[in-house]
Design a protein around this motif. Structure first.
Motif, PDB file in Angstrom:
ATOM      1  N   ASN A   1     -16.140  -4.229  -3.701  1.00  0.00           N
ATOM      2  CA  ASN A   1     -16.659  -2.889  -3.989  1.00  0.00           C
ATOM      3  C   ASN A   1     -18.180  -2.874  -4.044  1.00  0.00           C
ATOM      4  O   ASN A   1     -18.820  -2.009  -3.460  1.00  0.00           O
ATOM      5  CB  ASN A   1     -16.093  -2.362  -5.313  1.00  0.00           C
ATOM      6  CG  ASN A   1     -14.644  -1.941  -5.184  1.00  0.00           C
ATOM      7  OD1 ASN A   1     -13.894  -1.972  -6.150  1.00  0.00           O
ATOM      8  ND2 ASN A   1     -14.227  -1.579  -3.971  1.00  0.00           N
TER       9      ASN A   1
ATOM     10  N   CYS B   1     -20.166  -4.694  -2.570  1.00  0.00           N
ATOM     11  CA  CYS B   1     -20.746  -4.955  -1.242  1.00  0.00           C
ATOM     12  C   CYS B   1     -20.319  -3.927  -0.203  1.00  0.00           C
ATOM     13  O   CYS B   1     -20.731  -3.994   0.951  1.00  0.00           O
ATOM     14  CB  CYS B   1     -20.337  -6.334  -0.748  1.00  0.00           C
ATOM     15  SG  CYS B   1     -20.780  -7.665  -1.848  1.00  0.00           S
ATOM     16  N   SER B   2     -19.464  -2.974  -0.596  1.00  0.00           N
ATOM     17  CA  SER B   2     -18.921  -1.987   0.343  1.00  0.00           C
ATOM     18  C   SER B   2     -18.217  -2.619   1.536  1.00  0.00           C
ATOM     19  O   SER B   2     -18.383  -2.176   2.668  1.00  0.00           O
ATOM     20  CB  SER B   2     -20.026  -1.038   0.835  1.00  0.00           C
ATOM     21  OG  SER B   2     -20.732  -0.485  -0.239  1.00  0.00           O
ATOM     22  N   VAL B   3     -17.435  -3.648   1.246  1.00  0.00           N
ATOM     23  CA  VAL B   3     -16.565  -4.204   2.280  1.00  0.00           C
ATOM     24  C   VAL B   3     -15.178  -4.278   1.634  1.00  0.00           C
ATOM     25  O   VAL B   3     -15.054  -4.028   0.443  1.00  0.00           O
ATOM     26  CB  VAL B   3     -16.997  -5.637   2.708  1.00  0.00           C
ATOM     27  CG1 VAL B   3     -18.415  -5.632   3.238  1.00  0.00           C
ATOM     28  CG2 VAL B   3     -16.857  -6.631   1.562  1.00  0.00           C
ATOM     29  N   ASN B   4     -14.147  -4.580   2.371  1.00  0.00           N
ATOM     30  CA  ASN B   4     -12.893  -4.712   1.653  1.00  0.00           C
ATOM     31  C   ASN B   4     -12.520  -6.157   1.386  1.00  0.00           C
ATOM     32  O   ASN B   4     -13.132  -7.080   1.919  1.00  0.00           O
ATOM     33  CB  ASN B   4     -11.765  -3.855   2.234  1.00  0.00           C
ATOM     34  CG  ASN B   4     -11.332  -4.272   3.590  1.00  0.00           C
ATOM     35  OD1 ASN B   4     -11.339  -5.442   3.902  1.00  0.00           O
ATOM     36  ND2 ASN B   4     -10.952  -3.291   4.396  1.00  0.00           N
TER      37      ASN B   4
ATOM     38  N   LYS C   1     -24.037  -8.899   1.220  1.00  0.00           N
ATOM     39  CA  LYS C   1     -24.852  -7.793   1.743  1.00  0.00           C
ATOM     40  C   LYS C   1     -25.782  -8.274   2.849  1.00  0.00           C
ATOM     41  O   LYS C   1     -25.989  -7.588   3.852  1.00  0.00           O
ATOM     42  CB  LYS C   1     -25.688  -7.161   0.627  1.00  0.00           C
ATOM     43  CG  LYS C   1     -24.900  -6.250  -0.293  1.00  0.00           C
ATOM     44  CD  LYS C   1     -25.829  -5.590  -1.313  1.00  0.00           C
ATOM     45  CE  LYS C   1     -25.086  -4.640  -2.241  1.00  0.00           C
ATOM     46  NZ  LYS C   1     -25.974  -4.116  -3.299  1.00  0.00           N
TER      47      LYS C   1
ATOM     48  N   LYS D   1     -23.789  -8.762   6.052  1.00  0.00           N
ATOM     49  CA  LYS D   1     -23.504  -7.460   6.678  1.00  0.00           C
ATOM     50  C   LYS D   1     -24.732  -6.908   7.391  1.00  0.00           C
ATOM     51  O   LYS D   1     -24.654  -6.433   8.516  1.00  0.00           O
ATOM     52  CB  LYS D   1     -23.061  -6.435   5.623  1.00  0.00           C
ATOM     53  CG  LYS D   1     -21.719  -6.668   4.998  1.00  0.00           C
ATOM     54  CD  LYS D   1     -20.597  -6.786   6.002  1.00  0.00           C
ATOM     55  CE  LYS D   1     -20.264  -5.477   6.730  1.00  0.00           C
ATOM     56  NZ  LYS D   1     -19.202  -5.713   7.759  1.00  0.00           N
TER      57      LYS D   1
END
Lengths: 132, 132
Positions: B10, B12-15, B50, B53
């Motif tokens: 969450n 890192c906004s990845v799943n 992060k 990404k």
DNA sequence: CTTGACCCTGTACCATGGTACAGGGTTTAT
DNA sequence: ATAAACCCTGTACCATGGTACAGGGTCAAG
């Protein structure tokens, strides 16, 4: 002077299957055919294919390149919402240039520390790009 | 304070599958486990993910990011030939920044021509990036 | 003491952007 | 007139970077 598919592919440094793939995906117009059904390309297609490749390397997806080519192709459907699309992309590019500049500086710093293992390991790579 | 995999994902906004994938590909270190075998991450992993990404968005492959992280991880194997690797990447970034600047100018030009279809169609997109 | 929300491993599947045949026709050079 | 070097269509396969189950364990709240 028109080009056969292999000639086009060579001039663009891609292989011929890629040319056919781009045709299928409507990234390049359907070429005319000679008597034997061979694809015959206009020379302008060379630049178009090179453009597609470079845009991809710059981080655009083929769908995005397709959208943008709507302008070149005078296609009203793809030109709809062009302003918003372009504004969005412009913002992304801006941010990207910024981060690439920072990354470039890190890499230059990194280079200066090589080959000393000790100095190298102290190079703040992540921190330069990611702040809290 | 340690993080469970979903918390990390969450932040890192990845799943979470992506986190496991990165672990499998050695992009993030194997985390410690609690009594139940749950992965428990250090907070520093947030920045690392992060970073991965963002580097990807800037056009680096995961293999390239992995190589670069050799510096952060003090890994002599990955640090071998680091100078050459970094020099190559630096050159690419330089060229990329250049082309992105040009693309940005095209997009701004393009925006200025919207919504007039006539003006829009005259915008030289391909020519700005590809020269003979 | 069970329901919901976590976690685990493993494997299958997906999208993107190609790449590589198979099976067949054409053209040029010898 | 036949081999080499092109072309065609169609379909299968590939790498990268994930994403989504299935089948099962853990734990806290009511």
């Amino acid at each position: 002077m028109r080009l056969q598919v292999s000639e086009l592919a060579n001039l663009c440094s891609v292989n011929k299957e890629t040319i056919r793939y781009y045709e299928k995906e409507n990234l390049i117009p359907e070429p005319s055919r000679n008597q034997s059904g061979y694809r015959m390309y206009e020379e302008s297609t060379v630049k178009r294919v090179k453009f597609i490749k470079r845009m991809q390397e710059l981080g655009f997806s083929l769908r995005e390149v397709h959208k943008l080519l709507g302008v070149v192709d005078h296609d009203d459907v793809r030109c709809k919402d062009m302003y918003d699309f372009v504004s969005e992309k412009e913002k992304e590019i801006e941010k990207k240039i910024n981060d690439l500049e920072r990354m470039k500086d890190v890499l230059i710093d990194l280079k200066g520390r090589c080959p000393s293992t000790k100095d190298l390991h102290e190079c703040p790579i992540i921190e330069t790009l990611i702040v809290d």
